[in-house]
Scaffold this motif. Structure first.
Motif, PDB file in Angstrom:
ATOM      1  N   LEU B  97      12.784 -20.090 -30.821  1.00  0.00           N
ATOM      2  CA  LEU B  97      12.738 -18.999 -31.807  1.00  0.00           C
ATOM      3  C   LEU B  97      13.817 -17.946 -31.577  1.00  0.00           C
ATOM      4  CD1 LEU B  97       8.882 -18.430 -32.035  1.00  0.00           C
ATOM      5  CD2 LEU B  97      10.332 -19.625 -33.665  1.00  0.00           C
ATOM      6  N   ARG B  98      14.477 -17.999 -30.448  1.00  0.00           N
ATOM      7  CA  ARG B  98      15.533 -17.043 -30.079  1.00  0.00           C
ATOM      8  C   ARG B  98      15.040 -15.595 -30.202  1.00  0.00           C
ATOM      9  NH1 ARG B  98      20.575 -19.782 -29.913  1.00  0.00           N
ATOM     10  NH2 ARG B  98      20.330 -21.953 -30.527  1.00  0.00           N
ATOM     11  N   SER B  99      15.730 -14.767 -30.981  1.00  0.00           N
ATOM     12  CA  SER B  99      15.376 -13.335 -31.009  1.00  0.00           C
ATOM     13  C   SER B  99      14.001 -13.085 -31.634  1.00  0.00           C
ATOM     14  CB  SER B  99      16.446 -12.554 -31.759  1.00  0.00           C
ATOM     15  OG  SER B  99      16.507 -12.999 -33.094  1.00  0.00           O
ATOM     16  N   ALA B 100      13.565 -13.994 -32.516  1.00  0.00           N
ATOM     17  CA  ALA B 100      12.255 -13.817 -33.166  1.00  0.00           C
ATOM     18  C   ALA B 100      11.112 -13.925 -32.162  1.00  0.00           C
ATOM     19  CB  ALA B 100      12.077 -14.858 -34.274  1.00  0.00           C
ATOM     20  N   ALA B 101      11.399 -14.519 -31.001  1.00  0.00           N
ATOM     21  CA  ALA B 101      10.360 -14.684 -29.978  1.00  0.00           C
ATOM     22  C   ALA B 101       9.853 -13.343 -29.463  1.00  0.00           C
ATOM     23  CB  ALA B 101      10.901 -15.514 -28.821  1.00  0.00           C
ATOM     24  N   ALA B 102      10.616 -12.287 -29.682  1.00  0.00           N
ATOM     25  CA  ALA B 102      10.177 -10.954 -29.240  1.00  0.00           C
ATOM     26  C   ALA B 102       8.862 -10.558 -29.899  1.00  0.00           C
ATOM     27  CB  ALA B 102      11.257  -9.930 -29.559  1.00  0.00           C
ATOM     28  N   ASP B 103       8.586 -11.146 -31.064  1.00  0.00           N
ATOM     29  CA  ASP B 103       7.340 -10.833 -31.778  1.00  0.00           C
ATOM     30  C   ASP B 103       6.251 -11.871 -31.536  1.00  0.00           C
ATOM     31  OD1 ASP B 103       8.109  -8.450 -32.768  1.00  0.00           O
ATOM     32  OD2 ASP B 103       8.515  -9.144 -34.807  1.00  0.00           O
ATOM     33  N   VAL B 104       6.426 -12.698 -30.521  1.00  0.00           N
ATOM     34  CA  VAL B 104       5.399 -13.691 -30.170  1.00  0.00           C
ATOM     35  C   VAL B 104       4.856 -13.346 -28.784  1.00  0.00           C
ATOM     36  CG1 VAL B 104       4.955 -16.119 -29.644  1.00  0.00           C
ATOM     37  CG2 VAL B 104       6.471 -15.516 -31.547  1.00  0.00           C
ATOM     38  N   GLN B 105       3.540 -13.240 -28.671  1.00  0.00           N
ATOM     39  CA  GLN B 105       2.931 -12.948 -27.374  1.00  0.00           C
ATOM     40  C   GLN B 105       1.987 -14.073 -26.966  1.00  0.00           C
ATOM     41  OE1 GLN B 105       3.432 -10.184 -25.215  1.00  0.00           O
ATOM     42  NE2 GLN B 105       2.401 -11.688 -23.919  1.00  0.00           N
ATOM     43  N   VAL B 106       2.206 -14.607 -25.783  1.00  0.00           N
ATOM     44  CA  VAL B 106       1.284 -15.599 -25.228  1.00  0.00           C
ATOM     45  C   VAL B 106       0.249 -14.872 -24.377  1.00  0.00           C
ATOM     46  CG1 VAL B 106       1.052 -17.516 -23.588  1.00  0.00           C
ATOM     47  CG2 VAL B 106       2.927 -17.507 -25.261  1.00  0.00           C
ATOM     48  N   VAL B 107      -1.019 -15.122 -24.690  1.00  0.00           N
ATOM     49  CA  VAL B 107      -2.124 -14.559 -23.905  1.00  0.00           C
ATOM     50  C   VAL B 107      -2.937 -15.735 -23.359  1.00  0.00           C
ATOM     51  CG1 VAL B 107      -4.199 -13.126 -23.938  1.00  0.00           C
ATOM     52  CG2 VAL B 107      -2.218 -12.450 -25.301  1.00  0.00           C
ATOM     53  N   TYR B 108      -3.081 -15.755 -22.025  1.00  0.00           N
ATOM     54  CA  TYR B 108      -3.738 -16.873 -21.341  1.00  0.00           C
ATOM     55  C   TYR B 108      -4.915 -16.314 -20.549  1.00  0.00           C
ATOM     56  CZ  TYR B 108      -3.958 -20.717 -17.837  1.00  0.00           C
ATOM     57  OH  TYR B 108      -4.340 -21.742 -16.996  1.00  0.00           O
ATOM     58  N   ILE B 109      -6.105 -16.726 -20.915  1.00  0.00           N
ATOM     59  CA  ILE B 109      -7.305 -16.182 -20.264  1.00  0.00           C
ATOM     60  C   ILE B 109      -7.895 -17.232 -19.334  1.00  0.00           C
ATOM     61  CG2 ILE B 109      -9.644 -15.299 -20.673  1.00  0.00           C
ATOM     62  CD1 ILE B 109      -8.567 -14.142 -23.278  1.00  0.00           C
ATOM     63  N   THR B 110      -8.139 -16.805 -18.119  1.00  0.00           N
ATOM     64  CA  THR B 110      -8.642 -17.763 -17.132  1.00  0.00           C
ATOM     65  C   THR B 110     -10.123 -18.062 -17.350  1.00  0.00           C
ATOM     66  OG1 THR B 110      -8.798 -18.301 -14.791  1.00  0.00           O
ATOM     67  CG2 THR B 110      -9.236 -16.017 -15.392  1.00  0.00           C
ATOM     68  N   VAL B 111     -10.495 -19.273 -16.939  1.00  0.00           N
ATOM     69  CA  VAL B 111     -11.924 -19.614 -16.908  1.00  0.00           C
ATOM     70  C   VAL B 111     -12.398 -19.625 -15.448  1.00  0.00           C
ATOM     71  CG1 VAL B 111     -11.788 -20.968 -19.043  1.00  0.00           C
ATOM     72  CG2 VAL B 111     -11.448 -22.124 -16.841  1.00  0.00           C
TER      73      VAL B 111
END
Lengths: 140, 202
Positions: B97-111
């Motif tokens: 996504l290049r520069s557009a990736a700035a508006d993507v957030q990965v949230v990873y929640i542990t189990v």
């Protein structure tokens, strides 16, 4: 008419029918394989009824019936297949690759739901088999 | 009300404009859903909010990411099969996504709160992409989050060790905080990039 001629005619007709069924391209009106939770399902479960809506194995076919559609018509949220669905919500999952997909699913005793996406039937025999299976599973 | 509306559409030009507008709206809605590779919810529901400890050292709330498209996944850092593949896929999709990736957030929640303390989550996630954020909390807090999102996680003991069988899909949450879609495990970075691009443009 001699009996052998009659039998020959029947055999020829059967071969011709198989040829048509096997070589004619398959067209479907919809790619959707639909499963619905009817209204009142939660209440039935609470009263002790064993309500099985979603089989633990679902068979789809690429290019013909390759979209899984789940709908919750009940009044409460339900775990349906891989996901939690709100009342009145639907979920539409397309498949683009033939493969076996495993989903954790607490609604099943095994804790798993398997979706088998088969390739588009490319040979006459595969088309015949697909049509026979559709016929057997079509609602009466 | 209906009478007034019909009166406003009495000229052929206005009627034609209304029809064109309706067709445009319908086609945009159809296109935005039809092109997603993930499974689409209709209607989408608001992502339930939560308050967990973040791997970045602050409080983690899903509502803090309004305005971004969020990839929300559940797992544990000792996972050897599903999680490394999924997180690597996210990292590759963001790069596409290049520069557009700035508006993507990965949230990873542990189990697995027993092992996955914030520092461990930060180190693990940082090895994939420094922007990824992890969330952890008490057993009860995490169970409540899983319940609200329909996530399953079953602890399995193997000798002196343990592992988890957990839901392997990813939720795609749009800029307004609605759960728009669910991507099953195994999709490619291209599929994620495709769907993220569509959601980012909305």
């Amino acid at each position: 008419m001699p009996r052998s001629v009659t039998l020959l005619g029947i055999a020829a007709a059967a071969v011709a029918a198989l040829g048509v069924v096997g070589f004619m391209p398959i067209q479907t009106l919809s790619h959707d394989e639909i499963f619905e939770i009817p209204k009142g399902t939660w209440a039935r479960r609470m009263s002790g009824d064993k309500v099985e809506i979603l089989p633990d194995h679902i068979r789809l076919t690429l290019g013909l019936r390759d979209i899984l559609v789940l709908r919750n018509h009940d009044d409460v949220p339900q775990i349906f297949g891989p996901t939690l669905m709100m009342p009145g919500q639907s979920f539409r999952l397309p498949f683009e690759r033939a493969s076996e997909y495993q989903f954790a699913c607490t609604a099943h005793a095994s804790g798993q739901m398997t979706i088998i996406v088969e390739p588009n039937p490319a040979t006459p025999w595969a088309r015949i088999a697909w049509r026979v299976r559709e016929l057997l599973h079509s609602p009466r | 009300m209906r009478h007034k509306l019909l009166a406003r559409l009495n000229s052929p030009r206005r009627l034609a404009a209304a029809v064109v507008a309706l067709l445009l709206v319908a086609s945009v809605q159809a296109a935005s859903s039809a092109q997603l590779k993930a499974g689409v919810f209709d209607p989408p529901r608001q992502a339930p909010d939560f308050s967990l400890a973040s791997s970045a050292g602050h409080e983690l709330k899903i509502s803090d990411y309004r305005g971004k498209v969020v990839l929300l996944a559940f797992g544990f850092t000792s996972c050897t099969e599903v999680c490394p593949t999924t997180l690597n896929t996210f990292a590759l999709a963001r790069r596409k996504l290049r520069s557009a990736a700035a508006d993507v957030q990965v949230v990873y929640i542990t189990v697995d709160p027993q092992r996955d303390v914030p520092a461990r989550l930060a180190k693990y996630l940082g090895s994939f992409d420094p922007t990824f954020v992890g969330g952890t909390g008490t057993e009860d807090q995490l169970a409540a989050v899983r319940r609200n999102y329909g996530i399953s996680a079953e602890k399995k003991t193997i000798g002196n060790d343990y592992t988890y069988a957990h839901s392997s899909f990813t939720y795609l949450i749009d800029r307004t905080g609605r759960i728009r879609a669910l991507m099953p495990y195994g999709h490619s970075p291209d599929d994620y990039a495709n769907d993220l691009t569509i959601l980012l443009k909305e």
